[in-house]
Scaffold this motif. Structure first.
Motif, mmCIF file in Angstrom:
data_model
loop_
_atom_site.group_PDB
_atom_site.id
_atom_site.type_symbol
_atom_site.label_atom_id
_atom_site.label_comp_id
_atom_site.label_asym_id
_atom_site.label_seq_id
_atom_site.Cartn_x
_atom_site.Cartn_y
_atom_site.Cartn_z
ATOM 1 N N ASN A 36 8.918 -2.582 -3.778
ATOM 2 C CA ASN A 36 9.410 -2.168 -3.203
ATOM 3 C C ASN A 36 9.959 -0.886 -2.041
ATOM 4 O O ASN A 36 10.088 -0.781 -0.815
ATOM 5 N N PHE A 37 9.478 0.178 -2.887
ATOM 6 C CA PHE A 37 9.901 1.513 -1.838
ATOM 7 C C PHE A 37 8.419 1.764 -1.305
ATOM 8 O O PHE A 37 8.599 2.753 -0.721
ATOM 9 N N ILE A 38 7.265 0.765 -0.935
ATOM 10 C CA ILE A 38 6.643 1.112 0.122
ATOM 11 C C ILE A 38 7.089 -0.510 1.306
ATOM 12 O O ILE A 38 7.123 -1.489 0.755
ATOM 13 N N GLY A 39 7.128 -0.234 2.837
ATOM 14 C CA GLY A 39 7.572 -0.791 3.173
ATOM 15 C C GLY A 39 6.325 -1.010 4.183
ATOM 16 O O GLY A 39 5.021 -0.110 4.407
ATOM 17 N N ASP A 40 5.606 -1.291 5.789
ATOM 18 C CA ASP A 40 6.334 -1.224 6.795
ATOM 19 C C ASP A 40 5.420 -0.195 7.822
ATOM 20 O O ASP A 40 6.727 0.325 8.207
#
Length: 274
Positions: free
Chosen positions: A199-203
């Motif tokens: 979740n620490f990586i997004g779009d």
């Protein structure tokens, strides 16, 4: 300066690691360690380190050197309760030394980038943010950067042929699909992640928490949300002459990694495709 903002000697994390690994950092024989590094941990020593068997005297030196890393990795893993310790060192010679350690389960992530972009990056003036006197990051000429690019990448390819698990990932793929790449690398390291772990990586972004990186890129001081985007300044700012020179020096591996266009590919390769 540690990435947390404290100097190394005043960082609570690194002081705990030093105490757990060696009793104290002051107990480390720095002169001996530097002598070992000069003797075994250099690119020029890779041919010997890549052999199937080391001479007894050299094996003793290599294993003694690797023991320092074993102790630090073990201390860091216990302190943070980590299953995997990531060493962000970039020189292949260290990996070749660590392959001789029976206590280290060595797995290598080999990130490759277009040599022209790498050469351009090494020519830029970047101030060390931790330097009170305005010192600059190391810089190389495009020719030297090209030769180092050849040596390091070729060494990692040979490392894989010596039985060390090596996962090669293109820089562009990390930028394009960071969650998928990180999930794949986690499996490569034997970790079983769930979706929420990413979740620490997004779009187009990533959230960076505080860290204790003791050296490296100035980005290590960044905390919070950062954009994930390709750095393609070299495609416009690198002169045509420099681009041709770097392309010529690195052409074989550029082709292997898929960085040559149809017009740049060797003539025999284009004929084969037809």
């Amino acid at each position: 300066m540690c990435a947390c903002g404290a100097t190394f000697s005043h960082c609570e994390f690194w002081q705990r690691i030093g105490a757990r690994a060696f009793g104290s950092w002051e107990d480390v024989d720095v002169e001996r360690l530097n002598a070992l590094k000069a003797t075994v941990d250099r690119t020029r020593h890779i041919p010997a380190l890549a052999s199937k068997k080391l001479a007894p005297a050299q094996h003793q030196l290599v294993t003694e050197y690797a023991e320092y890393f074993e102790k630090i990795y073990t201390a860091a893993a216990k302190d943070t309760r980590a299953q995997v310790v990531v060493d962000s060192s970039k020189h292949a010679s260290l990996a070749y030394c660590l392959r001789w350690s029976p206590k280290i389960d060595l797995r290598v992530m080999h990130v490759v980038r277009d040599s022209r972009g790498v050469a351009y990056s090494w020519t830029k003036q970047v101030r060390r943010p931790e330097s009170p006197t305005g010192d600059q990051m190391t810089r190389y000429s495009p020719a030297k950067a090209a030769m180092l690019w050849n040596a390091q990448n070729a060494a990692f390819s040979l490392l894989a042929r010596r039985g060390v698990p090596v996962r090669r990932v293109r820089y562009e793929r990390i930028i394009q699909r960071p969650r998928r790449v990180i999930a794949s690398l986690a499996r490569f390291c034997g970790l079983d992640l769930v979706e929420s772990d990413l979740n620490f990586i997004g779009d187009g972004w990533a959230d960076l928490g505080p860290s204790h990186s003791a050296a490296g890129n100035p980005m290590r001081f960044t905390v919070g949300r950062i954009p994930i985007r390709p750095d393609e300044a070299w495609t416009e700012d690198l002169s045509d002459g420099t681009r041709r020179m770097v392309s010529t020096l690195t052409r074989p591996l550029l082709g292997r990694y898929g960085y040559l266009t149809e017009d740049e590919a060797p003539l025999r390769t284009r004929h084969a495709k037809r």
